[in-house]
Write a protein that holds these residues in place. Structure first.
Motif, mmCIF file in Angstrom:
data_model
loop_
_atom_site.group_PDB
_atom_site.id
_atom_site.type_symbol
_atom_site.label_atom_id
_atom_site.label_comp_id
_atom_site.label_asym_id
_atom_site.label_seq_id
_atom_site.Cartn_x
_atom_site.Cartn_y
_atom_site.Cartn_z
ATOM 1 N N ASN A 1 -65.526 81.340 1.195
ATOM 2 C CA ASN A 1 -65.718 79.893 1.270
ATOM 3 C C ASN A 1 -67.130 79.606 1.788
ATOM 4 O O ASN A 1 -67.360 79.507 2.994
ATOM 5 C CB ASN A 1 -64.667 79.271 2.186
ATOM 6 C CG ASN A 1 -64.715 77.750 2.186
ATOM 7 O OD1 ASN A 1 -65.722 77.147 1.830
ATOM 8 N ND2 ASN A 1 -63.614 77.139 2.588
ATOM 9 N N ARG B 1 -45.825 89.993 5.256
ATOM 10 C CA ARG B 1 -47.012 89.676 6.056
ATOM 11 C C ARG B 1 -47.073 90.504 7.345
ATOM 12 O O ARG B 1 -46.058 90.764 7.992
ATOM 13 C CB ARG B 1 -47.026 88.197 6.409
ATOM 14 C CG ARG B 1 -48.161 87.795 7.349
ATOM 15 C CD ARG B 1 -48.233 86.301 7.544
ATOM 16 N NE ARG B 1 -49.214 85.955 8.561
ATOM 17 C CZ ARG B 1 -49.672 84.710 8.783
ATOM 18 N NH1 ARG B 1 -49.220 83.706 8.040
ATOM 19 N NH2 ARG B 1 -50.557 84.477 9.723
ATOM 20 N N ASN C 1 -49.930 90.855 10.880
ATOM 21 C CA ASN C 1 -51.102 90.293 11.547
ATOM 22 C C ASN C 1 -51.714 91.321 12.497
ATOM 23 O O ASN C 1 -51.021 92.213 12.995
ATOM 24 C CB ASN C 1 -50.725 89.042 12.351
ATOM 25 C CG ASN C 1 -49.997 88.002 11.519
ATOM 26 O OD1 ASN C 1 -50.334 87.789 10.365
ATOM 27 N ND2 ASN C 1 -49.001 87.370 12.111
ATOM 28 N N TYR D 1 -59.448 88.162 13.601
ATOM 29 C CA TYR D 1 -58.028 87.975 13.269
ATOM 30 C C TYR D 1 -57.819 88.318 11.798
ATOM 31 O O TYR D 1 -58.535 87.824 10.928
ATOM 32 C CB TYR D 1 -57.628 86.526 13.556
ATOM 33 C CG TYR D 1 -56.213 86.161 13.167
ATOM 34 C CD1 TYR D 1 -55.131 86.925 13.604
ATOM 35 C CD2 TYR D 1 -55.958 85.038 12.387
ATOM 36 C CE1 TYR D 1 -53.831 86.578 13.261
ATOM 37 C CE2 TYR D 1 -54.663 84.679 12.046
ATOM 38 C CZ TYR D 1 -53.600 85.456 12.489
ATOM 39 O OH TYR D 1 -52.316 85.112 12.142
ATOM 40 N N VAL E 1 -54.989 88.851 8.552
ATOM 41 C CA VAL E 1 -53.669 88.650 7.962
ATOM 42 C C VAL E 1 -53.596 89.521 6.715
ATOM 43 O O VAL E 1 -54.477 89.456 5.859
ATOM 44 C CB VAL E 1 -53.432 87.175 7.576
ATOM 45 C CG1 VAL E 1 -52.091 87.025 6.867
ATOM 46 C CG2 VAL E 1 -53.485 86.278 8.803
ATOM 47 N N ALA F 1 -56.698 88.570 4.444
ATOM 48 C CA ALA F 1 -57.466 87.372 4.802
ATOM 49 C C ALA F 1 -58.058 87.527 6.190
ATOM 50 O O ALA F 1 -57.406 88.033 7.107
ATOM 51 C CB ALA F 1 -56.576 86.131 4.757
ATOM 52 N N PRO G 1 -59.149 84.738 8.290
ATOM 53 C CA PRO G 1 -59.164 83.273 8.297
ATOM 54 C C PRO G 1 -60.369 82.655 8.988
ATOM 55 O O PRO G 1 -60.933 81.678 8.497
ATOM 56 C CB PRO G 1 -57.860 82.910 9.030
ATOM 57 C CG PRO G 1 -56.985 84.099 8.842
ATOM 58 C CD PRO G 1 -57.901 85.279 8.861
ATOM 59 N N HIS G 2 -60.787 83.208 10.127
ATOM 60 C CA HIS G 2 -61.904 82.625 10.866
ATOM 61 C C HIS G 2 -63.252 82.972 10.240
ATOM 62 O O HIS G 2 -64.265 82.337 10.545
ATOM 63 C CB HIS G 2 -61.863 83.071 12.326
ATOM 64 C CG HIS G 2 -60.587 82.697 13.017
ATOM 65 N ND1 HIS G 2 -60.068 81.413 12.986
ATOM 66 C CD2 HIS G 2 -59.706 83.440 13.743
ATOM 67 C CE1 HIS G 2 -58.941 81.374 13.664
ATOM 68 N NE2 HIS G 2 -58.692 82.595 14.127
ATOM 69 N N ASN H 1 -63.427 83.009 6.894
ATOM 70 C CA ASN H 1 -63.361 82.259 5.630
ATOM 71 C C ASN H 1 -63.476 83.150 4.395
ATOM 72 O O ASN H 1 -64.102 82.790 3.401
ATOM 73 C CB ASN H 1 -64.444 81.167 5.580
ATOM 74 C CG ASN H 1 -64.414 80.258 6.795
ATOM 75 O OD1 ASN H 1 -65.275 80.347 7.672
ATOM 76 N ND2 ASN H 1 -63.419 79.398 6.862
ATOM 77 N N THR I 1 -61.214 86.087 1.817
ATOM 78 C CA THR I 1 -59.945 86.708 1.446
ATOM 79 C C THR I 1 -60.151 87.745 0.339
ATOM 80 O O THR I 1 -61.113 87.664 -0.428
ATOM 81 C CB THR I 1 -58.929 85.670 0.926
ATOM 82 O OG1 THR I 1 -59.448 85.055 -0.268
ATOM 83 C CG2 THR I 1 -58.654 84.601 1.969
#
Length: 260
Positions: free
Chosen positions: A40, A160, A162, A170, A172, A199, A201-202, A204, A206
């Motif tokens: 992203n 899933r 984590n 972090y 996933v 992923a 997430p922080h 951005n 995947t």
């Protein structure tokens, strides 16, 4: 008594049915997985803007949004058998980021990673600025926490998990039990099945599988890379830390990207 007997028979039928079904499950141990990495860029660039650079970064960001899509997409493959895997990017060079504002070490990462599951070791070829390194080391030990959440990826039901790596990233992951190899994209391993979705997430970013082809992979297609300056994970981290010692907070994100 008749009612009790009826329930006993019913439970026995269900148990036998499930046992037969489990016996018929086909477990994949050889194949090629095609991954799509999505970054992203709008979110990543926006996070780089602060009060010290806002005067020119905000303008560069606006210009980037006018000429480029929100997501940068890249393709990679993971070839594997039950003992080894090779993760790599296409030999054809992708078009470089069209703007300096979009340069990001994690986005532009193009590692080639050979993993040996029997010895729990890997050989990774990493391009770090103008140099290429051949990093030989043990597999990263990840403290995965498996959840009950599931989703379908590339035709496989995945569960899933984590984790936190490098103290602050972090992660996933979604893994498929039906692919009986404890591998995944980049350096991510250690789950009871192949990771088909990943992923950060922080960050951005995947990685998700778009296609899984069950095929016998020739041994030559799992040959580890050989070109690069030999080192291990600590040696590479020391070199990067030394090179970026005057770069402030940006150095940490660069170090994490090249350590992935």
């Amino acid at each position: 008594m008749k009612t009790t007997l009826k329930y006993i028979i019913l439970f026995a039928v269900i148990f036998i049915s499930k046992s037969l079904s489990a016996q018929n499950i086909h477990f994949v141990q050889n194949g090629i997985i095609e991954f799509e990495k999505r970054s992203n860029m709008y979110a990543l660039i926006k996070k780089k803007i602060n009060k010290d650079n806002e005067s020119y970064m905000a303008q560069a960001f606006d210009q980037y949004k006018k000429n480029n899509p929100q997501f940068k997409v890249a393709k990679s493959t993971l070839s594997f058998n039950k003992d080894k895997s090779l993760y790599k990017w296409p030999s054809v060079e992708e078009t470089a980021n069209p703007s300096w504002v979009a340069r990001d070490a994690l986005v532009d990462l193009k590692n080639t990673i050979a993993t040996d599951y029997n010895t729990s070791t890997s050989i990774a070829q990493k391009a770090v600025y103008e140099d290429t390194y051949l990093v030989k080391d043990s597999l990263r030990k990840i403290n995965w926490k498996i959840t009950d959440e599931t989703r379908e990826i590339a035709g496989y039901e995945c569960r899933r998990a984590n984790a936190i790596i490098m103290d602050s990233i972090y992660v996933v992951a979604y893994y498929a039990n039906q692919i009986a190899v404890s591998g995944g994209p980049e350096s991510f391993t250690g789950l009871p099945g192949m990771i088909l979705g990943l992923a950060l997430p922080h960050e951005n970013i995947t990685w998700f599988a778009t296609k899984v082809t069950e095929v016998v992979v020739p041994e030559k297609d799992l040959t580890p890379p050989t070109k690069g300056k030999p080192t291990n994970n600590k040696g590479l981290a020391d070199k990067i830390t030394s090179a970026l010692k005057n770069y402030g907070p940006e150095a940490l994100s660069e170090l994490k990207a090249f350590s992935l």
